[in-house]
Design a protein around this motif. Sequence first.
Motif, PDB file in Angstrom:
ATOM      1  N   LYS A  69       4.834 -19.941 -10.847  1.00 47.22           N
ATOM      2  CA  LYS A  69       4.455 -20.609  -9.599  1.00 47.22           C
ATOM      3  C   LYS A  69       3.333 -21.613  -9.835  1.00 47.22           C
ATOM      4  CE  LYS A  69       5.966 -17.034  -6.443  1.00 47.22           C
ATOM      5  NZ  LYS A  69       5.591 -16.006  -5.478  1.00 47.22           N
ATOM      6  N   GLU A  70       2.390 -21.267 -10.701  1.00 48.59           N
ATOM      7  CA  GLU A  70       1.294 -22.178 -11.022  1.00 48.59           C
ATOM      8  C   GLU A  70       1.842 -23.444 -11.688  1.00 48.59           C
ATOM      9  OE1 GLU A  70      -2.945 -22.161 -13.487  1.00 48.59           O
ATOM     10  OE2 GLU A  70      -1.524 -20.529 -13.783  1.00 48.59           O
ATOM     11  N   ARG A  71       2.776 -23.288 -12.607  1.00 47.29           N
ATOM     12  CA  ARG A  71       3.380 -24.435 -13.287  1.00 47.29           C
ATOM     13  C   ARG A  71       4.164 -25.292 -12.293  1.00 47.29           C
ATOM     14  NH1 ARG A  71       4.578 -26.812 -17.897  1.00 47.29           N
ATOM     15  NH2 ARG A  71       6.642 -27.641 -18.305  1.00 47.29           N
ATOM     16  N   PHE A  99       1.724 -39.590 -16.051  1.00 48.07           N
ATOM     17  CA  PHE A  99       2.283 -38.542 -15.192  1.00 48.07           C
ATOM     18  C   PHE A  99       3.164 -37.602 -16.023  1.00 48.07           C
ATOM     19  CE2 PHE A  99       1.645 -41.434 -11.408  1.00 48.07           C
ATOM     20  CZ  PHE A  99       0.735 -40.617 -10.770  1.00 48.07           C
ATOM     21  N   ASP A 100       3.999 -38.169 -16.898  1.00 45.72           N
ATOM     22  CA  ASP A 100       4.859 -37.339 -17.748  1.00 45.72           C
ATOM     23  C   ASP A 100       4.032 -36.448 -18.672  1.00 45.72           C
ATOM     24  OD1 ASP A 100       7.191 -38.334 -16.616  1.00 45.72           O
ATOM     25  OD2 ASP A 100       7.410 -39.912 -18.132  1.00 45.72           O
ATOM     26  N   LYS A 101       2.982 -37.012 -19.263  1.00 48.43           N
ATOM     27  CA  LYS A 101       2.118 -36.220 -20.151  1.00 48.43           C
ATOM     28  C   LYS A 101       1.445 -35.087 -19.387  1.00 48.43           C
ATOM     29  CE  LYS A 101       1.061 -40.076 -23.208  1.00 48.43           C
ATOM     30  NZ  LYS A 101       0.038 -41.087 -23.544  1.00 48.43           N
ATOM     31  N   LYS A 102       0.962 -35.389 -18.197  1.00 48.90           N
ATOM     32  CA  LYS A 102       0.303 -34.361 -17.397  1.00 48.90           C
ATOM     33  C   LYS A 102       1.291 -33.262 -16.998  1.00 48.90           C
ATOM     34  CE  LYS A 102      -3.486 -37.044 -15.422  1.00 48.90           C
ATOM     35  NZ  LYS A 102      -4.076 -37.560 -14.169  1.00 48.90           N
ATOM     36  N   CYS A 104       1.138 -29.074 -17.834  1.00 47.38           N
ATOM     37  CA  CYS A 104       0.987 -28.053 -16.790  1.00 47.38           C
ATOM     38  C   CYS A 104       1.055 -26.679 -17.443  1.00 47.38           C
ATOM     39  CB  CYS A 104       2.094 -28.195 -15.735  1.00 47.38           C
ATOM     40  SG  CYS A 104       1.826 -29.544 -14.572  1.00 47.38           S
ATOM     41  N   PRO A 105       0.284 -25.717 -16.918  1.00 46.85           N
ATOM     42  CA  PRO A 105       0.221 -24.390 -17.569  1.00 46.85           C
ATOM     43  C   PRO A 105       1.596 -23.755 -17.700  1.00 46.85           C
ATOM     44  CG  PRO A 105      -0.976 -24.416 -15.473  1.00 46.85           C
ATOM     45  CD  PRO A 105      -0.446 -25.779 -15.687  1.00 46.85           C
TER      46      PRO A 105
END
Length: 181
Positions: free
Chosen positions: A56-58, A171-174, A178-179
């Motif tokens: 859910k965090e991801r 944006f793609d790198k971020k 994501c965790p």
Amino acid sequence: MTANTSPAHDRVYHPERLLNVNNFVVAFLTAIVTLIGICSTNFIALKASDQSAHLKERQACIKRLDDQEASLRKQVDTFLGSLGAMVSYSESPDFSFAGAAQRYESVVKSGYSVMAFAPEDLAKQTMKLTVAVTKATSAGGSRDDADERLRAFQSEMRKWPTLYFQQMATFDKKRNNCPSN
């Protein structure tokens, strides 16, 4: 001595006592297996809950970035559309200063909207481009001044797409950062 209290009587085989010991051992082993089952079930549930929380965090991280990208793209679409309409209008056979002013206003307004959604580098370049549009479309000065203002606009316009596409790559790198589990 009585028959029930003699030492010989204690050495006599009593199957009911053995049955009680076997029942105790079976009950004890059953309790141990049940305890192991409960503990392992709780561990599995805890692990599944932990994995669900990470998932859910991801997903929330990715959705947040998707929403930011979509908002920026929408603002950029309006800005570039306004810019294209302004540039192409200058060649229109129905050209009027009122029509040009309307298109110019649209470019400036949408440029400021992009700045509200863009990260710092892209916002600064959008500001430079918007200022260059303002200068390029201002009346007055010599023909040389007008040509210089047009060159300044073109120079800022050439820089803008590079920063925009760098931001899209960011944006793609971020999203990739994501965790995860």
